[in-house]
Design an enzyme around this catalytic site. Structure first.
Site, PDB file in Angstrom:
ATOM      1  N   HIS A  46      52.214  26.439  57.751  1.00 37.41           N
ATOM      2  CA  HIS A  46      50.916  27.100  57.943  1.00 37.41           C
ATOM      3  C   HIS A  46      50.086  26.773  56.696  1.00 37.41           C
ATOM      4  O   HIS A  46      50.640  26.628  55.598  1.00 37.41           O
ATOM      5  CB  HIS A  46      51.030  28.622  57.972  1.00 37.41           C
ATOM      6  CG  HIS A  46      51.889  29.191  59.053  1.00 37.41           C
ATOM      7  ND1 HIS A  46      53.234  29.346  58.922  1.00 37.41           N
ATOM      8  CD2 HIS A  46      51.560  29.668  60.275  1.00 37.41           C
ATOM      9  CE1 HIS A  46      53.719  29.911  60.028  1.00 37.41           C
ATOM     10  NE2 HIS A  46      52.721  30.102  60.865  1.00 37.41           N
TER      11      HIS A  46
ATOM     12  N   ASP B 242      51.034  28.884  53.753  1.00 33.82           N
ATOM     13  CA  ASP B 242      52.356  28.654  53.123  1.00 33.82           C
ATOM     14  C   ASP B 242      52.196  27.638  52.005  1.00 33.82           C
ATOM     15  O   ASP B 242      52.833  27.714  50.960  1.00 33.82           O
ATOM     16  CB  ASP B 242      53.396  28.045  54.081  1.00 33.82           C
ATOM     17  CG  ASP B 242      53.456  28.713  55.416  1.00 33.82           C
ATOM     18  OD1 ASP B 242      53.177  29.903  55.480  1.00 33.82           O
ATOM     19  OD2 ASP B 242      53.806  28.016  56.394  1.00 33.82           O
TER      20      ASP B 242
ATOM     21  N   GLU C  96      52.236  27.960  71.369  1.00 33.25           N
ATOM     22  CA  GLU C  96      53.585  28.531  71.269  1.00 33.25           C
ATOM     23  C   GLU C  96      53.591  29.897  71.946  1.00 33.25           C
ATOM     24  O   GLU C  96      53.045  30.861  71.416  1.00 33.25           O
ATOM     25  CB  GLU C  96      53.957  28.634  69.788  1.00 33.25           C
ATOM     26  CG  GLU C  96      55.365  29.111  69.557  1.00 33.25           C
ATOM     27  CD  GLU C  96      55.719  29.101  68.074  1.00 33.25           C
ATOM     28  OE1 GLU C  96      55.330  28.165  67.346  1.00 33.25           O
ATOM     29  OE2 GLU C  96      56.372  30.060  67.642  1.00 33.25           O
TER      30      GLU C  96
ATOM     31  N   GLU D 175      59.765  28.451  71.687  1.00 32.26           N
ATOM     32  CA  GLU D 175      60.654  29.057  70.684  1.00 32.26           C
ATOM     33  C   GLU D 175      61.682  29.943  71.378  1.00 32.26           C
ATOM     34  O   GLU D 175      61.334  30.855  72.136  1.00 32.26           O
ATOM     35  CB  GLU D 175      59.839  29.878  69.671  1.00 32.26           C
ATOM     36  CG  GLU D 175      60.734  30.618  68.681  1.00 32.26           C
ATOM     37  CD  GLU D 175      60.020  31.103  67.442  1.00 32.26           C
ATOM     38  OE1 GLU D 175      59.041  30.440  67.014  1.00 32.26           O
ATOM     39  OE2 GLU D 175      60.434  32.131  66.901  1.00 32.26           O
TER      40      GLU D 175
ATOM     41  N   HIS E 197      61.363  33.734  71.218  1.00 28.63           N
ATOM     42  CA  HIS E 197      60.192  34.233  71.940  1.00 28.63           C
ATOM     43  C   HIS E 197      60.496  34.319  73.432  1.00 28.63           C
ATOM     44  O   HIS E 197      60.072  35.251  74.109  1.00 28.63           O
ATOM     45  CB  HIS E 197      58.992  33.298  71.724  1.00 28.63           C
ATOM     46  CG  HIS E 197      58.487  33.272  70.317  1.00 28.63           C
ATOM     47  ND1 HIS E 197      57.421  32.501  69.927  1.00 28.63           N
ATOM     48  CD2 HIS E 197      58.895  33.924  69.201  1.00 28.63           C
ATOM     49  CE1 HIS E 197      57.194  32.669  68.638  1.00 28.63           C
ATOM     50  NE2 HIS E 197      58.088  33.530  68.174  1.00 28.63           N
TER      51      HIS E 197
ATOM     52  N   ASP F 288      62.443  27.409  63.087  1.00 29.43           N
ATOM     53  CA  ASP F 288      61.658  28.615  62.805  1.00 29.43           C
ATOM     54  C   ASP F 288      62.652  29.769  62.735  1.00 29.43           C
ATOM     55  O   ASP F 288      62.743  30.610  63.638  1.00 29.43           O
ATOM     56  CB  ASP F 288      60.609  28.818  63.905  1.00 29.43           C
ATOM     57  CG  ASP F 288      59.556  29.823  63.470  1.00 29.43           C
ATOM     58  OD1 ASP F 288      59.737  30.433  62.407  1.00 29.43           O
ATOM     59  OD2 ASP F 288      58.566  29.998  64.197  1.00 29.43           O
TER      60      ASP F 288
HETATM   61  C1  XUL Z   1      56.156  33.736  64.858  1.00 29.80           C
HETATM   62  C2  XUL Z   1      56.265  32.276  64.935  1.00 29.80           C
HETATM   63  C3  XUL Z   1      55.350  31.484  64.071  1.00 29.80           C
HETATM   64  C4  XUL Z   1      54.856  30.228  64.681  1.00 29.80           C
HETATM   65  C5  XUL Z   1      53.836  29.499  63.854  1.00 29.80           C
HETATM   66  O1  XUL Z   1      56.985  34.442  65.713  1.00 29.80           O
HETATM   67  O2  XUL Z   1      57.090  31.755  65.645  1.00 29.80           O
HETATM   68  O3  XUL Z   1      56.022  31.238  62.882  1.00 29.80           O
HETATM   69  O4  XUL Z   1      55.911  29.338  64.918  1.00 29.80           O
HETATM   70  O5  XUL Z   1      52.750  30.278  63.522  1.00 29.80           O
HETATM   71 CO    CO Z   2      57.628  29.770  65.934  1.00 23.72          CO
END
Ligand code: XUL
Ligand code: CO
Length: 439
Positions: free
Chosen positions: A103, A106, A234, A270, A273, A341
């Site tokens: 990001h 970061d 995402e 992800e 998620h 991640d």
């Molecule tokens: C948060 C997440 C983030 C994204 C990028 O749950 O997954 O880190 O991957 O903003």
């Molecule tokens: Co992520």
């Protein structure tokens, strides 16, 4: 890379094979080993997540950080950002992942004005460019953090206040420029606060349209400055919001179609998620892959006993096998990759833990790839699935698929054919088959 400043005890992690008991070696990930026509390095395109690995001190809502970051050496955030970069490239080259992801915040600290934030980012990006050149490490994707600053408490692109939308745009503009400068292969939008906390203080339709407009102008600007990679959304169903608009793969695909974004955007799936959305990791991979929209992966896992985004490192072999079956069928993940991640636990406080965590993740997927490849090559795994649909291959079934049958046509066939015979789904056979290949 010979520098040993931040991880002095650890040298380049190498493949030693499953017989090795050296925890700081790979047992399955052998970057040059060719499987199904590609090296493991090419299959995975593994990336280290800058935020979890180099910024996160392992704090949680109940306690302060436990992790000492030896690169946080001064009280000057820009100087620290430079030390952090040095540590990051030492870690990444010792681990041997070809990519990293970040990001904007970061990499470099937010300034007191938009212009100062932009200047900070440019300064660190120019150094990162040199590190990339020196080490060969590449940028898988960049993104903008549009969720940490208090101004984004009601959302970024979907904020009801236009002034906040402008700030979000300023950040995305700078993050896109940084991504282009560093030859990033993708650009991610994770809408952490693009959602609502209460349905009745929210104009949901308006916010969704704002998000579409925002993404279209971001895409247009990205293309205008030479970004040729994939834009990625995402999905996540909730957390930090009660409801996030990018709920899951199916929801995002519908949104991309509705908002005329489908040609430039794909999905970054992800694992944790997806499980928060009550699906399996494999489910959303398949939903995206089947319509050609599987763009990239954020590799991690949840915890069956917890209902939140634990971001554990991925160590579940069965999940990895399922994912790799879908990936192999999909022809791979490039130009996306596997970004870890994932974060260390609050009580994982040794410097080497960061290596152990990534090694475990890389080995789990490498082993998953080997097993998935065996299953696809040596068993009737795919035929079992395809065979269930053979009544559509020819005759009236084919005519139906081609849209050449009416409802009365089907009714007449039903009457003529009589009661269908029951055909087993063979679920247990399939489950046993996968287990047989886990050796
Ligand atoms: C948060 C997440 C983030 C994204 C990028 O749950 O997954 O880190 O991957 O903003
Ligand atoms: Co992520």
């Amino acid at each position: 890379m010979t520098k040993k400043e931040y991880f002095p005890e650890i040298s380049r992690i190498t493949f030693e094979g499953p017989e090795s008991d050296n925890p700081l070696s790979f047992q399955y990930y052998e970057e040059d080993r060719v499987v199904a026509g590609k090296t493991m390095k090419e299959h995975f395109r593994f990336a280290v997540a800058y935020w979890h690995s180099f910024c996160n001190v392992n704090s949680d809502p109940f306690g302060i950080g436990t992790r000492n970051l030896p690169w946080e050496k001064t009280s000057d955030p820009i100087e620290n950002a430079k030390f952090r970069l040095d540590a990051a490239f030492e870690f990444i080259t010792k681990l041997g992942t070809p990519y990293y992801c970040f990001h904007d915040r970061d990499l470099s600290p937010e300034g007191s004005t938009v212009a100062e934030s932009e200047k900070n980012l440019k300064e660190i990006v120019s150094l990162a460019k040199q590190y990339q050149k020196d080490t060969g490490v590449k940028l898988l994707w960049g993104t903008a953090n549009l969720f940490s600053h208090p101004r984004y408490m009601n959302g970024a692109a979907t904020n009801p206040d236009f002034d906040v939308v402008c700030h979000a745009a300023a950040q995305v503009k700078a993050a896109l420029e940084a991504t282009v400068e560093l030859d990033g292969e993708n650009y991610v939008f994770w809408g952490g606060r693009e959602g609502y906390m209460h349905l009745f203080n929210t104009m949901m339709r308006k916010e969704l349209d704002h998000m579409g407009t925002f993404l279209r102008i971001a895409r247009d600007y990205g293309r205008s400055i030479g970004f040729k990679g994939t834009f990625l959304i995402e999905p996540k169903p909730m957390e930090p919001t009660k409801h996030q608009y990018d709920f899951d793969a199916a929801t995002v695909i519908g949104f991309l179609r509705e908002q005329d974004l489908i040609d430039d955007f794909k999905l970054n799936i992800e694992a944790n998620h997806v499980t928060l959305a009550s699906h399996s990791f494999a489910h959303d991979l398949m939903v995206a892959a089947e319509v050609g929209l599987l763009g990239s992966i954020d590799a991690n896992r949840g915890d069956n006993q917890n209902g939140w985004d634990t971001d554990y490192f991925p160590t579940d072999l069965y999940d990895a096998i399922e994912a790799m079956i879908i990936l192999l069928d999909n022809g791979g993940i490039a130009p996306g990759g596997f970004n870890f991640d994932a974060k260390l636990r609050r009580n994982s406080t040794d410097l080497e833990d960061l290596f152990l965590a990534h090694i475990g993740g890389m080995d789990t997927f490498a082993r998953g790839l080997l097993i998935a490849n065996e299953i696809l090559n040596n068993s009737n795994f795919n035929e079992l699935r395809e065979g269930r649909y053979k009544s559509f291959q020819s005759g009236d079934g084919k005519k139906f698929e081609d849209g050449k049958m009416s409802l009365p046509d089907l009714r007449d066939l039903a009457h003529k054919k009589g009661e269908p015979t029951l055909k087993s789904g063979k679920q247990e056979l399939l489950e046993n088959l996968i287990n047989r290949y886990i050796k």
